[in-house]
Design an enzyme around this catalytic site. Structure first.
Site, short mmCIF file in Angstrom:
data_model
loop_
_atom_site.label_atom_id
_atom_site.label_comp_id
_atom_site.label_asym_id
_atom_site.label_seq_id
_atom_site.Cartn_x
_atom_site.Cartn_y
_atom_site.Cartn_z
N GLU A 121 0.87 -1.18 0.11
CA GLU A 121 -0.10 -0.12 -0.05
C GLU A 121 1.09 1.17 -0.06
O GLU A 121 1.90 1.17 0.47
CB GLU A 121 -0.81 0.09 1.25
CG GLU A 121 -1.97 -1.13 1.32
CD GLU A 121 -1.50 -2.31 2.01
OE1 GLU A 121 -2.10 -3.34 2.21
OE2 GLU A 121 -0.36 -2.12 2.59
N TYR A 133 7.39 2.34 -7.87
CA TYR A 133 6.76 1.00 -8.04
C TYR A 133 6.36 0.61 -9.32
O TYR A 133 6.31 -0.46 -9.84
CB TYR A 133 5.61 0.99 -7.29
CG TYR A 133 5.75 1.29 -5.73
CD1 TYR A 133 7.14 1.08 -4.94
CD2 TYR A 133 4.89 2.03 -4.88
CE1 TYR A 133 7.36 1.17 -3.78
CE2 TYR A 133 5.34 2.38 -3.33
CZ TYR A 133 6.61 1.99 -3.00
OH TYR A 133 6.98 2.22 -1.72
#
Length: 178
Positions: A121, A133
């Site tokens: 998260e 990411y």
């Protein structure tokens, strides 16, 4: 202290001055310094000590620069999946691909332990982390409303399918890109 040895230019770290290691509790004080500099709701020292010493499903990677911890990342193994628990880099070393190195190290650990997918998260406001990411092959698949207790900020949920160990080339991302 890391701040006394900071590098003046924002460049990737040179191979001679850094190393990636499996973290132990010997680095707990440096971890906590980075934790408090990085997060508005830092984890407790006890939480990290539990993961480092008592949780057999937790693994922490650390990046050392001139012998000092400058960043760390953790993963929890849940069956054949990994949950990236945290990624933190000392502010003096951000923008030099330390987070990427740490995540690549975590990916290698995962593949060696037959972990084929990883999730994490990230705060909706943390655009630099989201870019990292996505560059490594993560994809946003949803959100957790009001996930962060300190300010009720939403979290984006990211997943990454890892490549099989035989498909990895040095310098290539380890996550699949669709």
């Amino acid at each position: 202290m890391v701040a006394n040895e900071k590098v003046n230019e924002k460049s990737a770290l040179t191979e001679q001055k850094f190393s990636l290691i499996q973290l132990t509790d010997a680095y707990i004080n440096e971890m906590m310094e980075i934790e408090h500099l990085s997060f508005t709701a830092p984890w407790s020292k006890a939480s990290y000590l539990h993961d480092l010493n008592e949780n057999p499903l937790a693994y922490y990677s650390g990046c050392l620069y001139n012998g000092h911890l400058i960043g760390y990342a953790g993963v929890w193994q849940i069956m054949d999946e990994g949950h990236i628990s945290n990624v933190a880099v000392h502010p003096d070393f951000r923008g030099r691909r330390v987070g990427e190195l740490l995540l690549r190290h975590i990916f290698c650990f995962c593949l060696q332990h037959e972990i084929n997918r990883v999730t994490l998260e990230v705060r909706k406001s943390n655009l630099s982390a989201q870019k990292l990411y996505e560059r490594l092959g993560f994809r946003c698949v949803g959100a957790r409303p009001k996930y962060y207790a300190d300010n009720q900020e939403d979290a984006y949920i990211y997943w990454c399918e890892l490549k099989k160990a035989g498909e990895i080339n040095h310098g290539e991302n380890l996550g699949h890109r669709e």
